[in-house]
Design a protein around this motif. Sequence first.
Motif, PDB file in Angstrom:
ATOM      1  N   ARG A   1      20.302   8.251   7.272  1.00 10.59           N
ATOM      2  CA  ARG A   1      19.779   9.165   6.258  1.00 10.59           C
ATOM      3  C   ARG A   1      18.498   9.808   6.772  1.00 10.59           C
ATOM      4  N   THR A   2      18.192  10.951   6.210  1.00 11.26           N
ATOM      5  CA  THR A   2      16.942  11.633   6.520  1.00 11.26           C
ATOM      6  C   THR A   2      16.099  11.715   5.260  1.00 11.26           C
ATOM      7  N   LYS A   3      14.802  11.664   5.464  1.00  6.53           N
ATOM      8  CA  LYS A   3      13.854  11.808   4.364  1.00  6.53           C
ATOM      9  C   LYS A   3      12.841  12.875   4.744  1.00  6.53           C
ATOM     10  N   PHE A   4      12.491  13.691   3.767  1.00  8.93           N
ATOM     11  CA  PHE A   4      11.495  14.732   3.961  1.00  8.93           C
ATOM     12  C   PHE A   4      10.435  14.603   2.884  1.00  8.93           C
ATOM     13  N   PHE A   5       9.178  14.663   3.287  1.00 11.40           N
ATOM     14  CA  PHE A   5       8.051  14.659   2.363  1.00 11.40           C
ATOM     15  C   PHE A   5       7.197  15.870   2.711  1.00 11.40           C
ATOM     16  N   SER A   6       6.650  16.544   1.703  1.00 15.37           N
ATOM     17  CA  SER A   6       5.711  17.628   2.005  1.00 15.37           C
ATOM     18  C   SER A   6       4.729  17.807   0.856  1.00 15.37           C
ATOM     19  N   ALA A   7       3.566  18.328   1.191  1.00 12.86           N
ATOM     20  CA  ALA A   7       2.537  18.698   0.220  1.00 12.86           C
ATOM     21  C   ALA A   7       1.933  20.007   0.714  1.00 12.86           C
ATOM     22  N   THR A   8       1.997  21.049  -0.124  1.00 16.80           N
ATOM     23  CA  THR A   8       1.445  22.352   0.263  1.00 16.80           C
ATOM     24  C   THR A   8       0.516  22.863  -0.829  1.00 16.80           C
ATOM     25  N   LEU A   9      -0.378  23.738  -0.443  1.00 17.02           N
ATOM     26  CA  LEU A   9      -1.353  24.335  -1.342  1.00 17.02           C
ATOM     27  C   LEU A   9      -1.463  25.811  -1.001  1.00 17.02           C
ATOM     28  N   GLY A  10      -1.414  26.670  -2.032  1.00 19.14           N
ATOM     29  CA  GLY A  10      -1.519  28.098  -1.762  1.00 19.14           C
ATOM     30  C   GLY A  10      -1.519  28.925  -3.032  1.00 19.14           C
ATOM     31  N   PRO A  11      -1.669  30.242  -2.895  1.00 24.61           N
ATOM     32  CA  PRO A  11      -1.717  31.118  -4.061  1.00 24.61           C
ATOM     33  C   PRO A  11      -0.336  31.419  -4.634  1.00 24.61           C
ATOM     34  N   THR A  12      -0.287  31.600  -5.952  1.00 26.07           N
ATOM     35  CA  THR A  12       0.904  32.074  -6.649  1.00 26.07           C
ATOM     36  C   THR A  12       0.500  33.323  -7.418  1.00 26.07           C
ATOM     37  N   PHE A  13       1.238  34.393  -7.239  1.00 22.49           N
ATOM     38  CA  PHE A  13       0.971  35.658  -7.924  1.00 22.49           C
ATOM     39  C   PHE A  13       2.009  35.828  -9.030  1.00 22.49           C
ATOM     40  N   ARG A  14       1.580  35.777 -10.279  1.00 24.56           N
ATOM     41  CA  ARG A  14       2.467  35.927 -11.439  1.00 24.56           C
ATOM     42  C   ARG A  14       2.245  37.293 -12.076  1.00 24.56           C
ATOM     43  N   TYR A  15       3.342  37.930 -12.469  1.00 30.36           N
ATOM     44  CA  TYR A  15       3.264  39.229 -13.125  1.00 30.36           C
ATOM     45  C   TYR A  15       3.484  39.051 -14.616  1.00 30.36           C
ATOM     46  N   ALA A  16       2.539  39.530 -15.415  1.00 35.31           N
ATOM     47  CA  ALA A  16       2.637  39.437 -16.874  1.00 35.31           C
ATOM     48  C   ALA A  16       3.698  40.415 -17.381  1.00 35.31           C
ATOM     49  N   THR A  17       4.573  39.925 -18.227  1.00 37.48           N
ATOM     50  CA  THR A  17       5.600  40.764 -18.855  1.00 37.48           C
ATOM     51  C   THR A  17       5.604  40.485 -20.348  1.00 37.48           C
ATOM     52  N   LYS A  18       6.228  41.381 -21.120  1.00 32.88           N
ATOM     53  CA  LYS A  18       6.285  41.197 -22.577  1.00 32.88           C
ATOM     54  C   LYS A  18       7.441  40.295 -22.986  1.00 32.88           C
ATOM     55  N   GLY A  19       8.415  40.110 -22.145  1.00 37.24           N
ATOM     56  CA  GLY A  19       9.576  39.285 -22.482  1.00 37.24           C
ATOM     57  C   GLY A  19       9.409  37.848 -22.034  1.00 37.24           C
ATOM     58  N   ARG A  20      10.515  37.123 -22.062  1.00 36.14           N
ATOM     59  CA  ARG A  20      10.503  35.710 -21.659  1.00 36.14           C
ATOM     60  C   ARG A  20      10.661  35.515 -20.153  1.00 36.14           C
ATOM     61  N   ILE A  21      10.949  36.557 -19.429  1.00 42.67           N
ATOM     62  CA  ILE A  21      11.157  36.441 -17.983  1.00 42.67           C
ATOM     63  C   ILE A  21       9.894  36.884 -17.260  1.00 42.67           C
ATOM     64  N   GLN A  22       9.369  36.000 -16.396  1.00 46.92           N
ATOM     65  CA  GLN A  22       8.136  36.281 -15.663  1.00 46.92           C
ATOM     66  C   GLN A  22       8.382  36.079 -14.164  1.00 46.92           C
ATOM     67  N   PRO A  23       8.330  37.153 -13.363  1.00 47.84           N
ATOM     68  CA  PRO A  23       8.510  36.995 -11.916  1.00 47.84           C
ATOM     69  C   PRO A  23       7.222  36.503 -11.245  1.00 47.84           C
ATOM     70  N   TYR A  24       7.382  35.852 -10.101  1.00 42.06           N
ATOM     71  CA  TYR A  24       6.227  35.382  -9.338  1.00 42.06           C
ATOM     72  C   TYR A  24       6.569  35.286  -7.853  1.00 42.06           C
ATOM     73  N   PHE A  25       5.524  35.322  -7.027  1.00 42.71           N
ATOM     74  CA  PHE A  25       5.621  35.191  -5.577  1.00 42.71           C
ATOM     75  C   PHE A  25       4.592  34.164  -5.143  1.00 42.71           C
ATOM     76  N   PHE A  26       4.876  33.416  -4.111  1.00 47.84           N
ATOM     77  CA  PHE A  26       3.938  32.379  -3.686  1.00 47.84           C
ATOM     78  C   PHE A  26       4.010  32.145  -2.181  1.00 47.84           C
ATOM     79  N   GLY A  27       2.979  31.502  -1.683  1.00 47.01           N
ATOM     80  CA  GLY A  27       2.909  31.109  -0.286  1.00 47.01           C
ATOM     81  C   GLY A  27       1.998  29.895  -0.180  1.00 47.01           C
ATOM     82  N   GLY A  28       1.965  29.270   0.956  1.00 43.47           N
ATOM     83  CA  GLY A  28       1.081  28.124   1.109  1.00 43.47           C
ATOM     84  C   GLY A  28       1.213  27.469   2.464  1.00 43.47           C
ATOM     85  N   TYR A  29       0.323  26.545   2.709  1.00 49.31           N
ATOM     86  CA  TYR A  29       0.297  25.787   3.949  1.00 49.31           C
ATOM     87  C   TYR A  29       0.006  24.334   3.590  1.00 49.31           C
ATOM     88  N   GLY A  30       0.533  23.411   4.367  1.00 42.43           N
ATOM     89  CA  GLY A  30       0.261  22.009   4.093  1.00 42.43           C
ATOM     90  C   GLY A  30       0.847  21.089   5.144  1.00 42.43           C
TER      91      GLY A  30
END
Length: 148
Positions: free
Chosen positions: A39-68
């Motif tokens: 078996r293989t196991k993967f562990f990761s911890a990353t930290l970075g910005p998330t850009f969220r776009y405000a919308t009037k409906g229930r659907i909110q798009p976002y983009f993110f990146g990070g390093y860790g």
Amino acid sequence: IYLTADLLFNQSDFQPGVAVQTAGSNPQSPGLLSATNGRTKFFSATLGPTFRYATKGRIQPYFFGGYGWMRREAQLTGESVQGTIYQPSSPVVGVTGGNSGAFAGGAGIDIGPFRALGGMKVFAEVRILHGLGINSGTTLAPGVGVRW
């Protein structure tokens, strides 16, 4: 813009025959010759910005990146050769792994919040986590879940 920390753990079994092929490629290690699965196991911890776009409906798009940090570990398991008192069934007969840096990035959408579910949101995203250095051949793509 948000600062986001992500933790990831994943475990999966080898496909049939991969453990035997891997053990056979290193005949200098007699312990590996008893490998029948793995078996293989993967562990990761990353930290970075998330850009969220405000919308009037229930659907909110976002983009993110990070390093860790990322840890990848492969375990070969086999038949117990010293009996079950000393070794459990399918003991680990070989382990290899390594730590490295990792980049993460992607995009997604949040759907919600749903008041009936205590403000919970459902999300779907495309996420790529790519290891560096010793883990440079490792790319993971997880992506669906719930957040509140």
